[in-house]
Write a protein that holds these residues in place. Structure first.
Motif, PDB file in Angstrom:
ATOM      1  N   TYR A 114       0.863  -1.178   0.000  1.00 37.85           N
ATOM      2  CA  TYR A 114       0.000   0.000   0.000  1.00 37.85           C
ATOM      3  C   TYR A 114       0.902   1.231   0.000  1.00 37.85           C
ATOM      4  N   ALA A 115       0.505   2.249  -0.746  1.00 36.78           N
ATOM      5  CA  ALA A 115       1.358   3.438  -0.838  1.00 36.78           C
ATOM      6  C   ALA A 115       0.518   4.695  -0.994  1.00 36.78           C
ATOM      7  N   PHE A 116       1.053   5.786  -0.448  1.00 33.18           N
ATOM      8  CA  PHE A 116       0.491   7.126  -0.637  1.00 33.18           C
ATOM      9  C   PHE A 116       1.544   7.968  -1.341  1.00 33.18           C
ATOM     10  N   THR A 117       1.136   8.717  -2.379  1.00 33.05           N
ATOM     11  CA  THR A 117       2.062   9.544  -3.143  1.00 33.05           C
ATOM     12  C   THR A 117       1.529  10.962  -3.263  1.00 33.05           C
ATOM     13  N   SER A 118       2.408  11.925  -3.027  1.00 35.64           N
ATOM     14  CA  SER A 118       2.075  13.339  -3.209  1.00 35.64           C
ATOM     15  C   SER A 118       3.014  13.932  -4.241  1.00 35.64           C
ATOM     16  N   LYS A 119       2.457  14.447  -5.344  1.00 40.70           N
ATOM     17  CA  LYS A 119       3.252  15.085  -6.396  1.00 40.70           C
ATOM     18  C   LYS A 119       2.930  16.580  -6.402  1.00 40.70           C
ATOM     19  N   ASN A 120       3.977  17.394  -6.306  1.00 39.98           N
ATOM     20  CA  ASN A 120       3.772  18.836  -6.151  1.00 39.98           C
ATOM     21  C   ASN A 120       4.734  19.630  -7.014  1.00 39.98           C
ATOM     22  N   GLN A 121       4.186  20.494  -7.842  1.00 38.49           N
ATOM     23  CA  GLN A 121       4.980  21.438  -8.625  1.00 38.49           C
ATOM     24  C   GLN A 121       5.024  22.738  -7.827  1.00 38.49           C
ATOM     25  N   PHE A 122       6.009  22.847  -6.920  1.00 40.62           N
ATOM     26  CA  PHE A 122       6.054  23.977  -6.013  1.00 40.62           C
ATOM     27  C   PHE A 122       6.401  25.281  -6.720  1.00 40.62           C
ATOM     28  N   SER A 123       7.149  25.183  -7.821  1.00 40.47           N
ATOM     29  CA  SER A 123       7.498  26.380  -8.583  1.00 40.47           C
ATOM     30  C   SER A 123       7.803  25.948 -10.014  1.00 40.47           C
ATOM     31  N   ASP A 124       8.144  26.912 -10.854  1.00 45.14           N
ATOM     32  CA  ASP A 124       8.435  26.591 -12.241  1.00 45.14           C
ATOM     33  C   ASP A 124       9.616  25.633 -12.369  1.00 45.14           C
ATOM     34  N   PHE A 125      10.540  25.657 -11.401  1.00 44.61           N
ATOM     35  CA  PHE A 125      11.749  24.837 -11.524  1.00 44.61           C
ATOM     36  C   PHE A 125      11.819  23.693 -10.518  1.00 44.61           C
ATOM     37  N   TRP A 126      10.851  23.594  -9.560  1.00 45.78           N
ATOM     38  CA  TRP A 126      10.940  22.594  -8.491  1.00 45.78           C
ATOM     39  C   TRP A 126       9.721  21.686  -8.510  1.00 45.78           C
ATOM     40  N   HIS A 127       9.972  20.379  -8.779  1.00 46.95           N
ATOM     41  CA  HIS A 127       8.916  19.370  -8.713  1.00 46.95           C
ATOM     42  C   HIS A 127       9.288  18.349  -7.641  1.00 46.95           C
ATOM     43  N   SER A 128       8.345  18.069  -6.731  1.00 48.46           N
ATOM     44  CA  SER A 128       8.578  17.165  -5.608  1.00 48.46           C
ATOM     45  C   SER A 128       7.660  15.943  -5.708  1.00 48.46           C
ATOM     46  N   THR A 129       8.219  14.766  -5.404  1.00 42.56           N
ATOM     47  CA  THR A 129       7.431  13.533  -5.318  1.00 42.56           C
ATOM     48  C   THR A 129       7.750  12.856  -3.990  1.00 42.56           C
ATOM     49  N   PHE A 130       6.722  12.723  -3.156  1.00 38.43           N
ATOM     50  CA  PHE A 130       6.883  12.090  -1.841  1.00 38.43           C
ATOM     51  C   PHE A 130       6.030  10.824  -1.807  1.00 38.43           C
ATOM     52  N   THR A 131       6.637   9.697  -1.384  1.00 39.47           N
ATOM     53  CA  THR A 131       5.925   8.419  -1.336  1.00 39.47           C
ATOM     54  C   THR A 131       6.143   7.761   0.017  1.00 39.47           C
ATOM     55  N   LEU A 132       5.056   7.295   0.599  1.00 42.26           N
ATOM     56  CA  LEU A 132       5.079   6.542   1.847  1.00 42.26           C
ATOM     57  C   LEU A 132       4.414   5.199   1.584  1.00 42.26           C
ATOM     58  N   GLY A 133       5.149   4.106   1.801  1.00 45.94           N
ATOM     59  CA  GLY A 133       4.611   2.792   1.471  1.00 45.94           C
ATOM     60  C   GLY A 133       4.905   1.752   2.531  1.00 45.94           C
TER      61      GLY A 133
END
Length: 452
Positions: free
Chosen positions: A100-119
């Motif tokens: 089981y996993a939870f994923t958060s994808k966030n484009q915080f700015s024009d140059f910064w993309h974040s992917t956080f996964t908890l599984g």
């Protein structure tokens, strides 16, 4: 279908406003064949069946442009029969896999993309044999945070991951849990005809200590069709908990695997033909091979994990794809290599000097048919290279016919020449039987794909 094999699969997916979803369920069941070729002596003489039921799904919610939350799950339940001992007991095992996993994808700015996964994940197994019941359970927790930063030139990636593992088994071990923390920095540049990639990773493993790995690669396109590239990588691979502790299989004395890998490639991309040549060399210390004799706590003769001191694998691979016509496609690959134990100069267990495959695919109206040829040269079942397995070639045929836009008939015939070959033996003696492989077999099915 051959071996009384039945399979079914169903899936659904779609979107409702800002929510995407998908669900897939599949079932596979076969009566199989005896896992050991010799049906006499003290081995269990019946066919060894296998069944599996699995389901997977996902939900993804768009919170606002560039920001999503997602949930994923997977579960599989399987039962397999085997001939793992010199007795007439009907050995079998049951395994349940869950993740089981939870994923958060966030484009915080024009140059910064974040992917956080908890599984989280669970691997739960039970083996039933004349020796009794063996239980094995691994719990796993994983955290990953990856940050991709778009720079004026190239992309910089910063990542952290944590992996926690804990074992609960019918056997007692000195180590029953471990944690690994990894830190990664990598850089990728595509500029004109040039491609550059570099990476550095530091792993802190509570069981094996700290290891630094990384890689460097460069590619240059000197014409629109031709490209040359070179890569170097340094790798570290810890034994899995199954390789260390699985009842009647694991080897708690295994050391981690370390390697240095180099390859140089030339690739051609044309209108109708694509092809490439890759020359490679891998130097491996303490190679983990699941091919040892029964020893210690492992009773699966021929499949017990062990370390090979120093290994060298040098070779060259040819691959290509040719669109002969708009309806006829030919593709294939061929590798010539020398995978050897550098201390004995013997071939590595169950590895050949040559292997390859050729595929032909032809379409005529609503009918598509194909032919596949694959094979490998001589291999050996043991490190001393005294138990030989002859080379083999397999011929398969495939076909599908589109009844309409949604319905399709499918068929597949494997090992058309009914080739008898071995991929492993139960031991290295003159009378040790081979583990069985499938003879000629045929499968047919009906597929439905709903169209909007």
């Amino acid at each position: 279908a051959s071996y009384d094999t039945k399979t079914a699969e169903a899936g659904i997916g779609g979107k409702y406003k800002d929510l995407q979803y998908g669900l897939n369920v599949s079932h596979f069941d076969t009566n199989g064949f005896s896992s050991i070729r010799k049906r006499g002596g003290t081995f269990d003489k019946d066919n060894d069946a296998y069944s599996n039921l699995s389901a997977s799904g996902f939900l993804e919610l768009t919170l606002k442009p560039g920001h999503t939350w997602g949930l994923q799950f997977f579960e599989s339940q399987g039962r397999n029969e085997n001939d793992s001992g010199n007795d007439n007991f009907d050995d079998y095992g049951k395994q349940t896999l869950q993740s089981y996993a939870f994923t958060s994808k966030n484009q915080f700015s024009d140059f910064w993309h974040s992917t956080f996964t908890l599984g989280v994940g669970v691997d739960r197994s039970k083996d039933y044999s004349a020796r009794g019941i063996s239980k094995f359970r691994t719990n796993q927790q994983q955290i990953t945070w990856q940050n991709d930063l778009t720079l004026p030139l190239g992309t910089l990636t910063l990542a952290y991951d944590h992996l926690g593992q804990k074992i609960d088994s019918s056997n007692n071990y000195a180590e029953d849990e471990r944690n690994t923390d990894g830190f990664l920095v990598s850089y990728l540049l595509n500029q004109g005809n040039h491609t550059l990639q570099a990476s550095l990773r530091e792993d802190h493993n509570s069981q094996y200590g700290n290891y630094t790995t990384g890689g460097l690669g460069y590619g240059y396109r000197f014409t629109p069709a031709w490209r040359i590239s070179a890569n170097y990588g340094k790798a570290f691979k810890a034994p899995t908990f199954n390789q260390l502790y699985y009842p009647n299989f694991g080897n708690p004395a295994l050391a981690p695997e370390k390697s240095d890998n180099v390859d140089v490639a030339v690739q051609y991309t044309g209108t109708r033909f694509n092809g490439g040549i890759t020359v490679f060399q891998n130097k491996i210390r303490s190679l983990i091979a699941n091919a040892g004799p029964a020893a210690g706590t492992c009773t699966y003769a021929g499949y017990c994990p062990f370390n090979v001191g120093k290994v060298g694998i040098q070779g060259i691979t040819f691959d290509g794809q040719w669109d002969i016509t708009d309806s006829l496609l030919l593709s294939g690959n061929y590798t010539v290599q020398s995978p050897r134990d550098e201390q004995t100069d013997q071939l590595l267990v169950r590895r050949s000097n040559r292997y390859g495959a050729i595929n032909l695919l032809h379409s005529v109206g609503d009918l598509q048919w194909g032919a596949e040829v694959s094979g490998a040269s001589t291999r050996y079942n043991n490190a001393a290279n005294t138990k030989q397995m002859g080379g083999y070639m397999l011929v398969n045929l495939t076909a599908n016919y589109k009844l309409n836009a949604e319905w399709k008939l499918e068929a597949r015939a494997n090992n058309m020449l009914d080739k008898e070959y071995a991929l492993a033996f139960t031991g290295n003696g003159d009378t040790s039987p081979a583990y069985n492989t499938a003879g000629s077999n045929l499968f047919a099915g009906l597929r439905y794909d709903m169209k909007p």
